[in-house]
Design a protein around this motif. Structure first.
Motif, short mmCIF file in Angstrom:
data_model
loop_
_atom_site.label_atom_id
_atom_site.label_comp_id
_atom_site.label_asym_id
_atom_site.label_seq_id
_atom_site.Cartn_x
_atom_site.Cartn_y
_atom_site.Cartn_z
N HIS A 223 0.82 -1.21 0.00
CA HIS A 223 0.00 0.00 0.00
C HIS A 223 0.86 1.27 0.00
O HIS A 223 0.60 2.20 -0.76
CB HIS A 223 -0.98 -0.02 1.19
CG HIS A 223 -1.78 -1.30 1.26
ND1 HIS A 223 -2.48 -1.72 2.36
CD2 HIS A 223 -1.98 -2.27 0.32
CE1 HIS A 223 -3.07 -2.87 2.12
NE2 HIS A 223 -2.77 -3.23 0.90
N ILE A 224 1.89 1.30 0.87
CA ILE A 224 2.75 2.50 0.93
C ILE A 224 3.48 2.73 -0.41
O ILE A 224 3.51 3.87 -0.91
CB ILE A 224 3.76 2.41 2.11
CG1 ILE A 224 3.00 2.31 3.44
CG2 ILE A 224 4.72 3.59 2.12
CD1 ILE A 224 2.08 3.46 3.76
N PRO A 225 4.06 1.68 -1.04
CA PRO A 225 4.69 1.93 -2.35
C PRO A 225 3.73 2.57 -3.35
O PRO A 225 4.14 3.43 -4.13
CB PRO A 225 5.11 0.53 -2.81
CG PRO A 225 5.33 -0.23 -1.55
CD PRO A 225 4.33 0.30 -0.56
N HIS A 226 2.45 2.19 -3.32
CA HIS A 226 1.50 2.82 -4.25
C HIS A 226 1.29 4.30 -3.91
O HIS A 226 1.21 5.13 -4.81
CB HIS A 226 0.16 2.06 -4.26
CG HIS A 226 0.21 0.83 -5.13
ND1 HIS A 226 0.78 -0.35 -4.73
CD2 HIS A 226 -0.23 0.62 -6.39
CE1 HIS A 226 0.69 -1.25 -5.71
NE2 HIS A 226 0.07 -0.68 -6.73
N VAL A 227 1.20 4.61 -2.62
CA VAL A 227 1.01 6.02 -2.23
C VAL A 227 2.26 6.83 -2.62
O VAL A 227 2.17 7.93 -3.18
CB VAL A 227 0.77 6.14 -0.70
CG1 VAL A 227 0.66 7.60 -0.29
CG2 VAL A 227 -0.50 5.38 -0.29
N VAL A 228 3.43 6.26 -2.35
CA VAL A 228 4.67 6.99 -2.61
C VAL A 228 4.88 7.17 -4.13
O VAL A 228 5.30 8.23 -4.59
CB VAL A 228 5.87 6.26 -1.95
CG1 VAL A 228 7.19 6.87 -2.37
CG2 VAL A 228 5.73 6.32 -0.42
N ARG B 34 5.77 2.98 -11.87
CA ARG B 34 4.88 2.14 -12.69
C ARG B 34 3.52 1.98 -12.02
O ARG B 34 2.46 2.15 -12.64
CB ARG B 34 5.51 0.74 -12.91
CG ARG B 34 4.57 -0.23 -13.61
CD ARG B 34 5.17 -1.64 -13.74
NE ARG B 34 5.42 -2.30 -12.48
CZ ARG B 34 4.49 -2.91 -11.74
NH1 ARG B 34 3.24 -2.96 -12.15
NH2 ARG B 34 4.80 -3.48 -10.60
N ILE B 35 3.52 1.70 -10.72
CA ILE B 35 2.25 1.40 -10.05
C ILE B 35 1.39 2.64 -9.82
O ILE B 35 0.23 2.52 -9.42
CB ILE B 35 2.49 0.63 -8.72
CG1 ILE B 35 3.51 1.35 -7.85
CG2 ILE B 35 2.91 -0.79 -9.01
CD1 ILE B 35 3.79 0.64 -6.51
N ALA B 36 1.94 3.84 -10.13
CA ALA B 36 1.09 5.04 -10.05
C ALA B 36 0.04 5.03 -11.17
O ALA B 36 -0.89 5.82 -11.14
CB ALA B 36 1.94 6.30 -10.12
N SER B 37 0.18 4.14 -12.14
CA SER B 37 -0.84 4.01 -13.20
C SER B 37 -1.98 3.09 -12.78
O SER B 37 -2.86 2.77 -13.59
CB SER B 37 -0.19 3.45 -14.48
OG SER B 37 0.68 4.40 -15.04
N SER B 38 -1.99 2.63 -11.53
CA SER B 38 -3.06 1.71 -11.07
C SER B 38 -4.39 2.44 -10.93
O SER B 38 -4.45 3.67 -10.95
CB SER B 38 -2.67 1.11 -9.72
OG SER B 38 -1.45 0.42 -9.82
N ASN B 39 -5.44 1.63 -10.73
CA ASN B 39 -6.82 2.13 -10.68
C ASN B 39 -7.10 2.94 -9.39
O ASN B 39 -7.00 2.40 -8.28
CB ASN B 39 -7.71 0.88 -10.76
CG ASN B 39 -9.17 1.19 -10.80
OD1 ASN B 39 -9.63 2.14 -10.18
ND2 ASN B 39 -9.90 0.38 -11.55
N ALA B 40 -7.46 4.22 -9.56
CA ALA B 40 -7.65 5.10 -8.40
C ALA B 40 -8.81 4.64 -7.50
O ALA B 40 -8.74 4.78 -6.27
CB ALA B 40 -7.89 6.53 -8.88
N ASP B 41 -9.87 4.09 -8.09
CA ASP B 41 -11.02 3.60 -7.30
C ASP B 41 -10.59 2.50 -6.35
O ASP B 41 -10.93 2.49 -5.17
CB ASP B 41 -12.08 2.99 -8.23
CG ASP B 41 -13.08 4.03 -8.67
OD1 ASP B 41 -13.24 5.03 -7.95
OD2 ASP B 41 -13.68 3.83 -9.74
#
Ligand SMILES: NC(=O)C1=CN([C@@H]2O[C@H](COP(=O)(O)OP(=O)(O)OC[C@H]3O[C@@H](n4cnc5c(N)ncnc54)[C@H](O)[C@@H]3O)[C@@H](O)[C@H]2O)C=CC1
Ligand SMILES: O=C(O)C(=O)Cc1ccc(O)cc1
Length: 293
Positions: free
Chosen positions: A189-194, A224-231
């Motif tokens: 979860h933190i890597p996605h936020v960062v 890369r993972i900043a392109s994940s689904n915001a919902d």
């Protein structure tokens, strides 16, 4: 128990990949029904061979199922279970793939009528794309799939879900609920936020926008993972808020440490910051890779 009928609710990346993997392994031996609220997804899931039949009708979707996989974003799961429970047959097993477990497990275990079981699960695999067109038959292969049994979870139900998951090529492990949510916060979860923060940083420098086309491998790798689904990620943050907040505060402390070191031109402190990360990451990656079968 001979598994003949499986239902998958939510035919996106995870639900679609699960269907593709199970159909490849089981062929006609297991019939899979898919349920989704998006008509195009229902059509594509059949076309791609992820399910044998698809519907947006809860009753038709689940009434014959021995096993029901819940593969929607986290905050959709409990309302869906409320809708389907009247149609689930006695002996049926529900299992979810949600990325956060405490929020779901407590409520879902309490909701199960006698004779219907719930097993909490989390596949530790994915990509930054979502939807049925991103689904991949090999997504689970050689990847960890965590099951999180609670004291009231039926061991027989856990054994059956484990058995089905081995058909996808996944490696099954179990974890305590609290450990899971803490660990998932730090490693996922933190890597996605960062990653999202790094990309949002660009927004603070509008005059440099033209130069951003120069971004190299480092920026791509870390974001890369900043392109994940915001919902999906909004639901995850809302349902694992305590471990995520706590770890973000620690990230803030680490960044403060670096700000001070850079401001003071404290080379040993700066070096130590990078060096201890390199040593730890190199060991971790070597150990992880040497465990891959
Ligand atoms: N994407 C990833 O890498 C991973 C995701 N997960 C978890 O898996 C779950 C699904 O994620 P993805 O497959 O990536 O999402 P996705 O966005 O690719 O697919 C979700 C599907 O659920 C459907 N859906 C949403 N709400 C619905 C409702 N109320 N009724 C019926 N259908 C509904 C959508 O139309 C879509 O087809 C989430 O809970 C997520 O936390 C777990 C591990 C990895
Ligand atoms: O894209 C990636 O590398 C991921 O990290 C995918 C992912 C997303 C959510 C999860 O709960 C587990 C894995």
């Amino acid at each position: 128990m001979k598994i003949k009928r499986i239902a998958i609710i939510g035919l996106g990346l995870i639900g679609g990949s699960l269907g593709l993997a199970l159909k490849k392994q089981c062929g006609e031996e297991v019939r899979i029904t898919g349920v989704d609220h998006d008509p195009k997804t229902l059509e594509l899931a059949v076309q791609r061979g992820a399910v044998d039949y698809s519907t947006n009708d809860w009753k038709k979707g689940v009434e014959h199922a021995d096993i029901i996989f819940l593969c929607t974003p986290v905050l959709q799961i409990i309302p869906i279970v409320e809708q389907i429970l009247p149609y689930v047959k006695v002996g049926g097993i529900l299992t979810d793939v949600g990325s956060t477990k405490g929020f779901l497990a407590e409520k879902l275990l309490g909701m199960m009528p006698t004779g219907i079981h719930y097993v909490s699960g989390h596949p530790m695999t994915g990509i930054e794309r979502s939807g049925i067109m991103a689904a991949d038959q090999g997504l689970f292969n050689d990847k960890w799939y965590i099951l999180i049994p609670e004291a009231s979870t039926s061991p027989e139900a856990v054994a059956i879900i484990s058995q089905i998951l081995t058909w996808t090529g996944a490696r099954i492990t179990t974890m305590e609920l609290a450990d899971h949510d803490q660990c998932a916060a730090i490693i996922s979860h933190i890597p996605h936020v960062v990653a999202a923060a790094l990309v949002n940083l660009l927004g603070k420098y509008p005059t440099l926008e033209e130069s951003f086309k120069l971004v190299g491998g480092g920026f791509r790798d870390t974001t890369r993972i900043a392109s994940s689904n915001a919902d999906m990620w909004a639901d995850i943050c809302l349902t694992n808020s305590q471990p995520i907040t706590q770890s973000l505060l620690q990230v803030k402390e680490l960044l403060d440490e670096m700000i001070q070191a850079v401001e003071k031109a404290d080379r040993p402190a700066i070096h130590h910051f990078f060096k201890r990360a390199k040593v730890r990451r190199d060991i971790l990656i070597e150990e992880t890779d040497s465990h891959v079968v």
